[in-house]
Design an enzyme around this catalytic site. Structure first.
Site, PDB file in Angstrom:
ATOM      1  N   GLY A   1       0.766  -1.020  -0.147  1.00  0.00           N
ATOM      2  CA  GLY A   1      -0.186  -0.021   0.060  1.00  0.00           C
ATOM      3  C   GLY A   1       0.802   1.144   0.202  1.00  0.00           C
ATOM      4  CB  CYS A   2       0.054   4.733  -0.942  1.00  0.00           C
ATOM      5  SG  CYS A   2      -1.218   4.844  -0.372  1.00  0.00           S
ATOM      6  CE1 TYR A   3      -1.764   8.015   3.924  1.00  0.00           C
ATOM      7  CE2 TYR A   3      -3.611   6.479   3.497  1.00  0.00           C
ATOM      8  CZ  TYR A   3      -3.088   7.987   3.807  1.00  0.00           C
ATOM      9  OH  TYR A   3      -3.850   8.778   3.734  1.00  0.00           O
TER      10      TYR A   3
ATOM     11  CB  THR B   1       5.304   2.271   0.106  1.00  0.00           C
ATOM     12  OG1 THR B   1       4.831   1.182  -0.502  1.00  0.00           O
ATOM     13  CG2 THR B   1       6.549   2.718  -0.353  1.00  0.00           C
ATOM     14  CB  ALA B   2       5.275   6.771   2.951  1.00  0.00           C
TER      15      ALA B   2
END
Lengths: 349, 349, 349, 349
Positions: free
Chosen positions: B152-154, B156-157
């Site tokens: 997921g994007c969140y 990953t960061a």
């Protein structure tokens, strides 16, 4: 592999040039200059470059000018009006190539330039050598040039939008009205009360009404296309977006012609152009379709009720309107494939 | 040259995949599927592609599924939760490769998945075969995988921001708090009362507080790193920007350590990583530094007054948070250079 | 009818004060000062006022200071840190009232002020006289004060969000973490490379990490509420919106309590408050709900998995975070109805 | 004290009407209707109203229509085209007053309406009774009317900008070109692929080119002013801002006149108008100057090179372009002071 330098690298156009040139297999960046940031690395200006490039910004001085030119095959000039004309002379005399991203070489007539820009041109004798860097109109001349005046952002979108009409003699003289909208990066990186976020966001305003300096630039080229002098109205508007230009063009048709016919004409005129896309009748381009790419998107229609033609044309002011077109010109001037390192697909949304 | 298909191409992640793959020399796009736009050209969805690609969108059906898989070497899945797990099974059985951009293969335990996503997993037997597609942690496993769950994007960061702390055992168990901010494209292309412009612009709001589905995904990997179960707080916020994630991470330090020392640690951990940039102490990353690029920018400090570490980590949710990471995984899975066709420089500003 | 002056009128807070005071039936504006625009009409700064008010901006000098004070019943101070403390002394000695919108009177201890603000306090002897202008906590003291330190924008949202937890002793000491997001107008009207549109739009970044000057202000009040010293983490983020603050607050609960119970507590604590709205459990406030109004919107929940409480609190940084709260304080200090001329409904969307 | 109802309250115009009416001392809101939200409180639609108003939204049905009308003195209609004309008939027959915020009563000729709006008008017999609700042109008629067609947002800005030119016979027939830019709230609250944040932000596009339905509305009034039929070009553009309209108007001058002279003319024409501000020559209005206020800001110049006049006119599309003008009309129709409850100062920045 050619060596290029960017004079005035700490600008938005400079940043985009660096992005494009880092991906260009035939180019090596040798010098980046800038007064405010002299002595610092380019990563101090654009921290996102950290890890991708390390390159000191140097001040451009009387002392090092000749050396910078000698070490470069081609120089991109992003300088205040009136200064590029001096720098270009030195480059010309050294037998090197220059692409001026400012206005100093966009006019055939130094008088017009000085009247609108209020500065003295330092090398009017070079104006006959300079080519207006709009490849769709002057590709051959650019390929043979050593000095190119890169078009303004508004003129690029506006001229590409109006060109087929004038070439075909479809519109009445002096009937062109251009209502253009630009993102805020067009005003550069220098902070001012007009370009701070809180002032510019959620806001729309006209500026330079009936007096913007891109007016004579557009008039020069439209006159050149039509073969007789053209005066126009050009009104730019500051729009709450970082980048992008949308130019809406109105003109009086000489004869009845349908939007469908005009669309066909435009498609024919721009067939084969790598960076112009004419859309089907009824599909109006959005400024964001060009964001981060070198493309110009165009659509056209006719209003039978009023006898006018309406054209919408969009570009990214930092790409096709500045750095992208400069790289396109460099590719032509240096014999590289014209589309080298130039993105076709925008970063969307 | 491999043949790839995108299942669910008419999405923002699909659009970015198309942009990246069009510039990938080793890849040919064979099928684009989508139900809403079936029968139309992809240019009807993304009109800026006109002139760059012509490719019909087809519906994915029971009838043509086998054929689509048979014609592809690798498939990117952008499907509703619970559907990808069925599609992946068919791909697996056909001996082809799949990268699921949704959540179906991000968990080792189907029970956790079903509890948080409220749908049934259709192929739990494949979960042991699936690799979590975060190359910085699982590069070798990805290179050998046929089925990858793209993070997921969140996560990953957030995971990239927290990883060095957990690997080195620097923080107290269960002390991680992640306050994350995302651009609106993270919510997809489907219009809703929450993602319309007038509602989302000039606005900031938390959502999914104490219950967002990326929580267990982050916990799974942080637990894996630290070797023991970790529960965290994760609060996402909708931020008025089209793309970009900024993750601010707090945790309690086990021992006194300076921001400078932490910065050195992070630089060492991520030395050689092509898509992670650790910035000097005191230089805080901006979400826009990743806009249009596959980079993750990170900075870290310690607060001696409170004994906490603070990390900021930024990515583009559609690149390193979705399509870019998917291409990075594809490159690893197919033996291409890991950075092929992945932009390092953002489109800025 | 009282006479008020605004010292530093050509600021965003000054502009909002003028908007509010023009609609206040008990107030007459007598002086507007400002150095940059001295000699010009206020309409030169805020052209939208043309036709609504004509009022010359004057420079504040040694010569005219006494006269300006003598002609005013109450003065709003929007001055650089360290200068308001001198001006306030002269106002105090003249027996007039002052509301300092800066930080000079937000601290009980001049040493803390000077440590964080790096300027000398010119009238530490007045600090015991100054009241912290947060009516929800110090209404009575404000009503009797002649000198009020108007709270910072971040502290207003953050303290109102945390207050019930500390008053009821529900959270562990030193466990408060505040992750706050602010619109760009919080940085003022002075142009800088950080607040220009192209840099700030579509972007999110932290700043002042582990060192922002609102930290000790929040700590002072949280300590006052809880009766013992509290250290906190406070991280502000620049958010792409002109105005608005969203403060997300985390703390460790001492005992198990449900989100529903916490919501009830908050509703009870703020019952009757004209400018605080506690929302039902699960309804998270948006920063835009306060845009142009003086309201603070709050919601709260508990995370059973981690034992933490999460609070979200939103205000308009220029209203409840500056000019609105200043007018609220003026109303209390002057015996007007507390809500006079203060908008309850935002301009939405 | 009059009783008013809002038919279609769960709209942006409805929300602004509620904001204005809550501050109107002579008005009581009795009914709010809306189909989507029927049975819910208005706070479910606009949660920021919580604590400020509690009012159930009811469905408007055949059964309760008569009762709603009977209980109201005046009704604001925010209904789909073609439905208001039916509702207005019932209101008219009951002897009550109506202000239609849609297009059903903006035309004298039902045929023109039906041609452009593609729906049948349900009460053409009422068109002679309806007054076009632009107070600056039709104040007296509005004061005596029971049925008012509230002008469109684009027409309000455009007609006020062009009016002095036509009244004084300064421009050539059929030479008016209006290039207008609107914020996204003009498209309403219904989510669509065109108005979602990621599609609309950082973007500019024309729509309805040579065919927008506000064209005949503007033409009707310009013809009325000039005493002969006028056809115009009108091109609206979607602009990335929540609210605000900027209208740029071009026309051919019949005789040479300076920008200064035109400015004087405009100032004279609008002298005494409470909601129109003509700015000094060279000071161009910004759309944000009207944000949240009922003001129209105008500036004008002449271009001697081309013989054209250029006018820029800005309003808030939800205030002077909808709810604000509706309240202004209500004030006139009911004998209240015209400016009651109408903000003069914008919420800026």
């Amino acid at each position: 592999m050619i060596k290029v330098s960017i004079i005035g690298a700490a600008s938005y156009a400079g940043g985009e040039l660096i992005r494009l040139l880092l991906a260009h297999k035939d180019v090596e960046i040798v010098h980046l200059t800038g007064n405010t940031y002299a002595g610092q690395d380019i990563c101090a200006v654009f921290p996102y470059l950290q890890g991708g490039i390390r390159h000191e910004i140097i001040a451009l001085t009387e002392e090092n000018r000749a050396q910078i030119i000698a070490g470069s095959d081609l120089l991109f000039l992003i300088m205040p009006h009136g200064q590029a004309s001096g720098m270009a002379k030195a480059i010309w005399d050294a037998g090197k190539k220059a692409i001026d991203i400012g206005a100093d070489f966009r006019f055939a007539d130094a008088g017009v330039y000085e009247q609108w820009y209020k500065v003295k041109h330092q090398s009017p004798e070079l104006l006959p050598e300079a080519v207006y860097g709009l490849p769709e109109l002057y590709r051959k001349q650019i390929a043979g040039a050593r000095l190119v005046g890169n078009p303004g952002c508004y003129p690029t979108a506006s001229i590409l939008g109006a060109y087929p009409l004038l070439r075909e003699g479809l519109i009445r003289d002096n009937s062109v009205i251009i209502d253009a909208k630009s993102g805020v990066s067009g005003a550069g990186r220098t902070p001012s009360s007009g370009n701070i976020y809180a002032a510019a966001t959620q806001n729309m305003k006209a500026y330079g009404v009936a007096g913007h300096r891109h007016t004579p630039e557009i008039e020069r080229i439209l006159s050149d296309i039509s073969g007789k002098p053209q005066v126009i109205n050009f009104t730019p508007h500051l729009t709450p977006m970082a980048r992008g230009i949308h130019s809406t063009i109105y003109a009086d048709l000489r004869r009845s012609v349908s939007g469908q016919e005009l669309t066909e004409l435009y498609k024919n005129v721009y067939a084969g152009e790598p960076f112009v896309r004419v859309h089907d009748h009824g599909c109006w381009p959005e400024s964001k379709w060009s964001s981060g790419s070198n493309l110009c998107h165009i659509a056209v229609t006719a209003d039978k009720r009023t006898g006018r033609v309406i054209v919408c044309s969009t570009i990214d002011n930092l790409l096709k309107g500045a750095a992208g077109q400069a790289v396109q010109n460099m590719n032509l001037m240096c014999g590289f494939a014209e589309n080298t390192a130039l993105p076709l697909t925008p970063v969307y949304p």
